[in-house]
Motif scaffolding. Structure first.
Motif, PDB file in Angstrom:
ATOM      1  N   VAL A 128       0.862  -1.183   0.000  1.00  0.00           N
ATOM      2  CA  VAL A 128       0.000   0.000   0.000  1.00  0.00           C
ATOM      3  C   VAL A 128       0.898   1.232   0.000  1.00  0.00           C
ATOM      4  CG1 VAL A 128      -1.776   1.290   1.240  1.00  0.00           C
ATOM      5  CG2 VAL A 128      -1.806  -1.221   1.268  1.00  0.00           C
ATOM      6  N   ALA A 129       0.759   2.045  -1.032  1.00  0.00           N
ATOM      7  CA  ALA A 129       1.526   3.284  -1.117  1.00  0.00           C
ATOM      8  C   ALA A 129       0.670   4.488  -0.756  1.00  0.00           C
ATOM      9  CB  ALA A 129       2.093   3.453  -2.527  1.00  0.00           C
ATOM     10  N   HIS A 130      -0.652   4.343  -0.923  1.00  0.00           N
ATOM     11  CA  HIS A 130      -1.566   5.447  -0.631  1.00  0.00           C
ATOM     12  C   HIS A 130      -2.919   4.878  -0.223  1.00  0.00           C
ATOM     13  CE1 HIS A 130      -3.419   9.409  -0.966  1.00  0.00           C
ATOM     14  NE2 HIS A 130      -4.456   8.783  -1.502  1.00  0.00           N
ATOM     15  N   SER A 131      -3.561   5.545   0.709  1.00  0.00           N
ATOM     16  CA  SER A 131      -4.939   5.174   1.053  1.00  0.00           C
ATOM     17  C   SER A 131      -5.729   6.437   1.355  1.00  0.00           C
ATOM     18  CB  SER A 131      -4.978   4.222   2.252  1.00  0.00           C
ATOM     19  OG  SER A 131      -4.620   4.886   3.440  1.00  0.00           O
ATOM     20  N   ASP A 132      -7.006   6.366   1.049  1.00  0.00           N
ATOM     21  CA  ASP A 132      -7.947   7.423   1.422  1.00  0.00           C
ATOM     22  C   ASP A 132      -8.939   6.796   2.384  1.00  0.00           C
ATOM     23  OD1 ASP A 132      -6.999   9.619  -0.103  1.00  0.00           O
ATOM     24  OD2 ASP A 132      -7.867   8.728  -1.903  1.00  0.00           O
ATOM     25  N   THR A 133      -9.183   7.474   3.488  1.00  0.00           N
ATOM     26  CA  THR A 133     -10.033   6.940   4.546  1.00  0.00           C
ATOM     27  C   THR A 133     -11.145   7.930   4.873  1.00  0.00           C
ATOM     28  OG1 THR A 133      -8.120   5.790   5.496  1.00  0.00           O
ATOM     29  CG2 THR A 133     -10.038   6.066   6.919  1.00  0.00           C
ATOM     30  N   THR A 134     -12.346   7.391   5.023  1.00  0.00           N
ATOM     31  CA  THR A 134     -13.497   8.183   5.432  1.00  0.00           C
ATOM     32  C   THR A 134     -14.049   7.590   6.718  1.00  0.00           C
ATOM     33  OG1 THR A 134     -14.059   8.627   3.135  1.00  0.00           O
ATOM     34  CG2 THR A 134     -15.794   8.990   4.760  1.00  0.00           C
ATOM     35  N   LEU A 135     -14.338   8.439   7.695  1.00  0.00           N
ATOM     36  CA  LEU A 135     -14.963   8.021   8.948  1.00  0.00           C
ATOM     37  C   LEU A 135     -16.332   8.679   9.047  1.00  0.00           C
ATOM     38  CD1 LEU A 135     -11.932   8.581  11.333  1.00  0.00           C
ATOM     39  CD2 LEU A 135     -12.838   6.372  10.617  1.00  0.00           C
ATOM     40  N   ARG A 136     -17.335   7.900   9.477  1.00  0.00           N
ATOM     41  CA  ARG A 136     -18.662   8.483   9.692  1.00  0.00           C
ATOM     42  C   ARG A 136     -19.392   7.686  10.762  1.00  0.00           C
ATOM     43  NH1 ARG A 136     -22.840   5.637   7.358  1.00  0.00           N
ATOM     44  NH2 ARG A 136     -22.224   4.106   5.807  1.00  0.00           N
ATOM     45  N   GLY A 180     -29.158  -1.468  16.964  1.00  0.00           N
ATOM     46  CA  GLY A 180     -29.293  -0.017  16.864  1.00  0.00           C
ATOM     47  C   GLY A 180     -28.231   0.765  17.605  1.00  0.00           C
ATOM     48  N   SER A 181     -27.248   0.078  18.182  1.00  0.00           N
ATOM     49  CA  SER A 181     -26.161   0.780  18.875  1.00  0.00           C
ATOM     50  C   SER A 181     -25.395   1.673  17.898  1.00  0.00           C
ATOM     51  CB  SER A 181     -25.182  -0.224  19.485  1.00  0.00           C
ATOM     52  OG  SER A 181     -25.767  -0.955  20.523  1.00  0.00           O
ATOM     53  N   PRO A 182     -24.829   2.768  18.393  1.00  0.00           N
ATOM     54  CA  PRO A 182     -24.030   3.623  17.506  1.00  0.00           C
ATOM     55  C   PRO A 182     -22.759   2.893  17.066  1.00  0.00           C
ATOM     56  CG  PRO A 182     -23.995   4.454  19.759  1.00  0.00           C
ATOM     57  CD  PRO A 182     -24.921   3.292  19.741  1.00  0.00           C
ATOM     58  N   THR A 183     -22.275   3.266  15.895  1.00  0.00           N
ATOM     59  CA  THR A 183     -21.061   2.664  15.351  1.00  0.00           C
ATOM     60  C   THR A 183     -20.258   3.735  14.624  1.00  0.00           C
ATOM     61  OG1 THR A 183     -20.181   0.894  13.943  1.00  0.00           O
ATOM     62  CG2 THR A 183     -22.154   1.991  13.149  1.00  0.00           C
ATOM     63  N   ILE A 184     -19.010   3.435  14.392  1.00  0.00           N
ATOM     64  CA  ILE A 184     -18.170   4.265  13.538  1.00  0.00           C
ATOM     65  C   ILE A 184     -17.815   3.416  12.322  1.00  0.00           C
ATOM     66  CG2 ILE A 184     -15.975   5.473  13.286  1.00  0.00           C
ATOM     67  CD1 ILE A 184     -16.126   6.086  16.297  1.00  0.00           C
ATOM     68  N   ILE A 185     -18.098   3.951  11.143  1.00  0.00           N
ATOM     69  CA  ILE A 185     -17.783   3.281   9.891  1.00  0.00           C
ATOM     70  C   ILE A 185     -16.483   3.863   9.348  1.00  0.00           C
ATOM     71  CG2 ILE A 185     -18.529   2.824   7.514  1.00  0.00           C
ATOM     72  CD1 ILE A 185     -20.415   1.573   9.535  1.00  0.00           C
ATOM     73  N   LEU A 186     -15.530   2.992   9.041  1.00  0.00           N
ATOM     74  CA  LEU A 186     -14.286   3.383   8.404  1.00  0.00           C
ATOM     75  C   LEU A 186     -14.306   2.766   7.007  1.00  0.00           C
ATOM     76  CD1 LEU A 186     -10.719   3.312   9.832  1.00  0.00           C
ATOM     77  CD2 LEU A 186     -11.202   2.134   7.701  1.00  0.00           C
ATOM     78  N   ALA A 187     -14.272   3.594   5.987  1.00  0.00           N
ATOM     79  CA  ALA A 187     -14.197   3.121   4.609  1.00  0.00           C
ATOM     80  C   ALA A 187     -12.875   3.587   4.027  1.00  0.00           C
ATOM     81  CB  ALA A 187     -15.356   3.652   3.785  1.00  0.00           C
ATOM     82  N   GLN A 188     -12.189   2.672   3.350  1.00  0.00           N
ATOM     83  CA  GLN A 188     -10.822   2.970   2.930  1.00  0.00           C
ATOM     84  C   GLN A 188     -10.532   2.351   1.565  1.00  0.00           C
ATOM     85  OE1 GLN A 188      -7.912   1.156   5.602  1.00  0.00           O
ATOM     86  NE2 GLN A 188      -6.909   3.123   5.721  1.00  0.00           N
ATOM     87  N   THR A 189      -9.926   3.135   0.678  1.00  0.00           N
ATOM     88  CA  THR A 189      -9.385   2.584  -0.560  1.00  0.00           C
ATOM     89  C   THR A 189      -7.873   2.525  -0.413  1.00  0.00           C
ATOM     90  OG1 THR A 189      -9.263   4.771  -1.594  1.00  0.00           O
ATOM     91  CG2 THR A 189     -11.239   3.445  -2.043  1.00  0.00           C
ATOM     92  N   MET A 190      -7.274   1.510  -1.045  1.00  0.00           N
ATOM     93  CA  MET A 190      -5.828   1.343  -0.976  1.00  0.00           C
ATOM     94  C   MET A 190      -5.263   1.247  -2.381  1.00  0.00           C
ATOM     95  SD  MET A 190      -5.906  -1.242   2.196  1.00  0.00           S
ATOM     96  CE  MET A 190      -7.663  -1.302   2.468  1.00  0.00           C
ATOM     97  N   ALA A 191      -4.156   1.967  -2.618  1.00  0.00           N
ATOM     98  CA  ALA A 191      -3.543   2.018  -3.940  1.00  0.00           C
ATOM     99  C   ALA A 191      -2.062   1.668  -3.859  1.00  0.00           C
ATOM    100  CB  ALA A 191      -3.714   3.415  -4.535  1.00  0.00           C
ATOM    101  N   ASP A 192      -1.536   1.201  -4.986  1.00  0.00           N
ATOM    102  CA  ASP A 192      -0.113   0.886  -5.069  1.00  0.00           C
ATOM    103  C   ASP A 192       0.682   2.140  -5.453  1.00  0.00           C
ATOM    104  OD1 ASP A 192      -0.457   1.248  -7.824  1.00  0.00           O
ATOM    105  OD2 ASP A 192      -0.482  -0.898  -8.247  1.00  0.00           O
ATOM    106  N   ALA A 227      -7.890  -2.237  -3.551  1.00  0.00           N
ATOM    107  CA  ALA A 227      -8.705  -2.740  -2.441  1.00  0.00           C
ATOM    108  C   ALA A 227      -9.630  -1.653  -1.918  1.00  0.00           C
ATOM    109  CB  ALA A 227      -7.819  -3.247  -1.310  1.00  0.00           C
ATOM    110  N   TYR A 228     -10.812  -2.096  -1.491  1.00  0.00           N
ATOM    111  CA  TYR A 228     -11.785  -1.237  -0.819  1.00  0.00           C
ATOM    112  C   TYR A 228     -12.153  -1.967   0.471  1.00  0.00           C
ATOM    113  CZ  TYR A 228     -16.008   1.456   0.150  1.00  0.00           C
ATOM    114  OH  TYR A 228     -16.939   2.265   0.743  1.00  0.00           O
ATOM    115  N   ASP A 229     -11.957  -1.300   1.589  1.00  0.00           N
ATOM    116  CA  ASP A 229     -12.199  -1.906   2.892  1.00  0.00           C
ATOM    117  C   ASP A 229     -13.271  -1.109   3.629  1.00  0.00           C
ATOM    118  OD1 ASP A 229     -11.644  -3.845   4.863  1.00  0.00           O
ATOM    119  OD2 ASP A 229     -10.218  -2.534   5.879  1.00  0.00           O
TER     120      ASP A 229
END
Length: 169
Positions: free
Chosen positions: A100-108, A125-137, A144-146
């Protein structure tokens, strides 16, 4: 548990460095027709499937997050035949020479679905934190999308940045 997605994209490796016990329990794996957001991120054609791995990330025996990872099949032949309960980052590096050389991450923030709440052993229904991440070479190609769904009381994310040319104008 503090996780620094700007320093490492690997939950298991990050926790191990801190001296704590981290585990990943494989829930599901296969080739799937990915959601539109994943198809777009991975630049898959309409006819292309994605590799899919779903795991329960744990701190010791305590459920911490549900991970749903999508990968480009052409980049990772025979990926599903590997042991998928360890570090995926290490598997990429050792078996495929991919880093992984670069990733973009979103938290919500969001609320857990009934199924996710059951897996994380918390009330529906409990609160959660979603982490969405793309990974690039190194060439910038996203492979990859996580998508991670975290128990909010266990999630602490460190976001740090170094700014070049940070001068007053």
């Amino acid at each position: 548990m503090q996780f620094a997605p700007t320093k490492s994209v690997s939950f298991l490796n990050s926790v191990a460095v801190s001296g704590r016990d981290a585990r990943a329990k494989l829930l599901d794996a296969g080739e799937v027709d990915p959601p539109h957001i994943v198809r777009a991120a991975l630049k898959l054609k309409k006819s292309e499937n994605a590799l899919f791995v779903r795991r329960l990330l744990q701190l010791g025996d305590r459920a911490a997050a549900i991970e749903a990872m999508y990968l480009t099949p052409s980049r990772f032949p025979n990926f599903l035949s590997h042991e998928l309960s360890g570090s995926i980052l290490t598997l990429w590096r050792d078996a495929y020479h991919v880093n992984v050389a670069h990733s973009d991450t979103t938290l919500r923030g969001a609320y857990l679905s009934k199924e996710d709440a059951r897996l994380l052993r918390v009330p529906n229904g409990s609160p959660t934190i979603i982490l969405a991440q793309t990974m690039a070479d190194a060439s910038g190609k996203i492979f990859a999308y996580d998508h991670q769904t975290w128990r909010f009381e266990l999630a602490e994310f460190l976001i740090s940045a170094d700014y070049k040319n940070n001068r007053k104008r």
